[in-house]
Design a protein around this motif. Structure first.
Motif, PDB file in Angstrom:
ATOM      1  N   CYS A 165      21.659   5.302  46.223  1.00  0.00           N
ATOM      2  CA  CYS A 165      21.154   4.845  44.934  1.00  0.00           C
ATOM      3  C   CYS A 165      19.956   5.685  44.483  1.00  0.00           C
ATOM      4  O   CYS A 165      19.837   6.032  43.310  1.00  0.00           O
ATOM      5  N   GLY A 166      19.071   6.031  45.414  1.00  0.00           N
ATOM      6  CA  GLY A 166      17.909   6.851  45.068  1.00  0.00           C
ATOM      7  C   GLY A 166      18.301   8.242  44.606  1.00  0.00           C
ATOM      8  O   GLY A 166      17.736   8.771  43.638  1.00  0.00           O
ATOM      9  N   ALA A 167      19.281   8.849  45.308  1.00  0.00           N
ATOM     10  CA  ALA A 167      19.749  10.175  44.904  1.00  0.00           C
ATOM     11  C   ALA A 167      20.454  10.119  43.553  1.00  0.00           C
ATOM     12  O   ALA A 167      20.318  11.018  42.720  1.00  0.00           O
ATOM     13  N   LEU A 168      21.200   9.042  43.319  1.00  0.00           N
ATOM     14  CA  LEU A 168      21.876   8.866  42.039  1.00  0.00           C
ATOM     15  C   LEU A 168      20.862   8.717  40.905  1.00  0.00           C
ATOM     16  O   LEU A 168      21.064   9.239  39.802  1.00  0.00           O
ATOM     17  N   ALA A 169      19.775   8.008  41.190  1.00  0.00           N
ATOM     18  CA  ALA A 169      18.719   7.839  40.186  1.00  0.00           C
ATOM     19  C   ALA A 169      18.128   9.193  39.780  1.00  0.00           C
ATOM     20  O   ALA A 169      17.885   9.455  38.589  1.00  0.00           O
ATOM     21  N   GLN A 170      17.912  10.062  40.757  1.00  0.00           N
ATOM     22  CA  GLN A 170      17.379  11.395  40.455  1.00  0.00           C
ATOM     23  C   GLN A 170      18.406  12.241  39.706  1.00  0.00           C
ATOM     24  O   GLN A 170      18.064  12.978  38.768  1.00  0.00           O
ATOM     25  N   MET A 171      19.675  12.129  40.096  1.00  0.00           N
ATOM     26  CA  MET A 171      20.718  12.897  39.428  1.00  0.00           C
ATOM     27  C   MET A 171      20.849  12.492  37.960  1.00  0.00           C
ATOM     28  O   MET A 171      21.008  13.333  37.075  1.00  0.00           O
ATOM     29  N   LEU A 172      20.781  11.183  37.691  1.00  0.00           N
ATOM     30  CA  LEU A 172      20.859  10.707  36.308  1.00  0.00           C
ATOM     31  C   LEU A 172      19.703  11.253  35.482  1.00  0.00           C
ATOM     32  O   LEU A 172      19.884  11.638  34.322  1.00  0.00           O
ATOM     33  N   SER A 173      18.527  11.305  36.064  1.00  0.00           N
ATOM     34  CA  SER A 173      17.376  11.873  35.363  1.00  0.00           C
ATOM     35  C   SER A 173      17.619  13.334  35.008  1.00  0.00           C
ATOM     36  O   SER A 173      17.299  13.773  33.899  1.00  0.00           O
ATOM     37  N   THR A 174      18.212  14.080  35.921  1.00  0.00           N
ATOM     38  CA  THR A 174      18.502  15.501  35.675  1.00  0.00           C
ATOM     39  C   THR A 174      19.534  15.668  34.567  1.00  0.00           C
ATOM     40  O   THR A 174      19.407  16.547  33.698  1.00  0.00           O
ATOM     41  N   ILE A 175      20.573  14.819  34.581  1.00  0.00           N
ATOM     42  CA  ILE A 175      21.610  14.894  33.546  1.00  0.00           C
ATOM     43  C   ILE A 175      21.016  14.618  32.165  1.00  0.00           C
ATOM     44  O   ILE A 175      21.303  15.320  31.188  1.00  0.00           O
ATOM     45  N   LEU A 176      20.177  13.593  32.068  1.00  0.00           N
ATOM     46  CA  LEU A 176      19.566  13.254  30.786  1.00  0.00           C
ATOM     47  C   LEU A 176      18.614  14.348  30.310  1.00  0.00           C
ATOM     48  O   LEU A 176      18.568  14.675  29.121  1.00  0.00           O
ATOM     49  N   TYR A 177      17.852  14.913  31.242  1.00  0.00           N
ATOM     50  CA  TYR A 177      16.907  15.968  30.863  1.00  0.00           C
ATOM     51  C   TYR A 177      17.634  17.229  30.396  1.00  0.00           C
ATOM     52  O   TYR A 177      17.164  17.939  29.502  1.00  0.00           O
ATOM     53  N   HIS A 178      18.798  17.490  30.986  1.00  0.00           N
ATOM     54  CA  HIS A 178      19.582  18.659  30.588  1.00  0.00           C
ATOM     55  C   HIS A 178      20.019  18.556  29.122  1.00  0.00           C
ATOM     56  O   HIS A 178      20.205  19.577  28.452  1.00  0.00           O
ATOM     57  N   LYS A 179      20.160  17.333  28.619  1.00  0.00           N
ATOM     58  CA  LYS A 179      20.573  17.122  27.228  1.00  0.00           C
ATOM     59  C   LYS A 179      19.389  16.796  26.317  1.00  0.00           C
ATOM     60  O   LYS A 179      19.580  16.230  25.245  1.00  0.00           O
ATOM     61  N   ARG A 180      18.193  17.159  26.697  1.00  0.00           N
ATOM     62  CA  ARG A 180      16.991  16.727  25.982  1.00  0.00           C
ATOM     63  C   ARG A 180      16.933  17.271  24.551  1.00  0.00           C
ATOM     64  O   ARG A 180      16.301  16.667  23.683  1.00  0.00           O
ATOM     65  N   MET A 181      17.579  18.416  24.271  1.00  0.00           N
ATOM     66  CA  MET A 181      17.555  18.982  22.921  1.00  0.00           C
ATOM     67  C   MET A 181      18.478  18.229  21.970  1.00  0.00           C
ATOM     68  O   MET A 181      18.306  18.295  20.747  1.00  0.00           O
ATOM     69  N   PHE A 182      19.468  17.566  22.501  1.00  0.00           N
ATOM     70  CA  PHE A 182      20.378  16.741  21.707  1.00  0.00           C
ATOM     71  C   PHE A 182      20.759  15.548  22.583  1.00  0.00           C
ATOM     72  O   PHE A 182      21.864  15.442  23.075  1.00  0.00           O
ATOM     73  N   PRO A 183      19.803  14.641  22.816  1.00  0.00           N
ATOM     74  CA  PRO A 183      19.943  13.633  23.881  1.00  0.00           C
ATOM     75  C   PRO A 183      21.039  12.610  23.616  1.00  0.00           C
ATOM     76  O   PRO A 183      21.425  12.362  22.475  1.00  0.00           O
ATOM     77  N   TYR A 184      21.518  12.032  24.711  1.00  0.00           N
ATOM     78  CA  TYR A 184      22.404  10.885  24.595  1.00  0.00           C
ATOM     79  C   TYR A 184      21.618   9.731  23.963  1.00  0.00           C
ATOM     80  O   TYR A 184      20.519   9.407  24.414  1.00  0.00           O
TER      81      TYR A 184
END
Length: 231
Positions: free
Chosen positions: A105-124
């Motif tokens: 769960c902790g690793a998944l939490a970090q991965m989700l943060s990375t995915i969201l940050y990758h889309k920061r210019m046109f965020p979900y």
């Protein structure tokens, strides 16, 4: 001829500029919450999908089981939420093939943060709350902003009725400004969750129809569906 055209132009009233606006985003409403206990976590969300004063469907899930110990609650723009969940599930499948185990769960939490940050210019256009059991077997709740900043909590509520439900959770789960702090059992958390959504449907037109709850324990994940107000 030129003088005639000038006279015609000067006699015409000045037209105000016309503004054309387009937004790729829309808000489909709804509410989600997550509450962590000593050895369990409850993640819940309503199923109404609406836009303005119209209900698109009465059953559009906002809560998704991602692994044996982690559940994601996402809301806001339904299309972006579905796209995000598909991307996470793809990453989890790659992880299982590479490491022959489930992501924690902790690793998944970090991965989700990375995915969201990758889309920061046109965020979900979604809010996210991740709940589950951490590496020590204790309940954990992670809340996110659209560009990937996240924080670990014991409870959190987001969505169209979030400002109504959050103070209720602070009182009933956090026991803010109370002398007695009873033990937080799963039965109490489930009842508080039902009460929170029942009250929210009376004040928020974007929350309703059904309440979907995921109960995460070391034995596994149990899913329940409860009726809510439908008008």
């Amino acid at each position: 001829m030129f003088a005639y055209e000038q006279q015609q132009q000067s006699s015409c009233p000045v037209k105000a500029p016309v503004e054309h606006r387009f937004s790729p985003y829309t808000d489909n409403g709804g509410t989600t919450l997550a509450i962590a206990g000593d050895d369990f976590c409850v993640i819940a969300g309503d199923t109404r999908q609406s836009e303005g004063y119209s209900i698109n469907t009465r059953y559009a899930p906002k809560v998704y089981q991602l692994s044996n110990g982690a559940v994601l609650a996402t809301g806001g723009m339904y299309a972006d939420g579905v796209t995000l969940v598909k991307m996470i599930e793809q990453r989890l499948e790659w992880y299982r093939h590479a490491h022959a185990k489930e992501m924690s769960c902790g690793a998944l939490a970090q991965m989700l943060s990375t995915i969201l940050y990758h889309k920061r210019m046109f965020p979900y256009y979604v809010w996210n709350t991740l709940g589950g059991l951490d590496e020590e077997g204790k309940g954990a709740v992670y809340s996110y902003d659209p560009v990937g900043n996240y924080e670990k909590h014991k409870w959190n509520c987001s969505g169209s009725a979030g400002h109504l439900v959050q103070p209720f959770l602070d009182n009933q789960i956090g026991f803010s400004h109370q002398r007695e702090k009873p033990t937080l059992t799963m039965e109490r958390v489930v009842q508080v969750t039902k009460d929170a959504f029942t009250s929210a449907t009376e004040r928020d037109i974007y929350t309703g129809d059904y309440l979907e709850m995921f109960l995460v324990t070391k034995e596994g994940i149990q899913k329940t569906l409860t009726d809510l107000k439908k008008d």
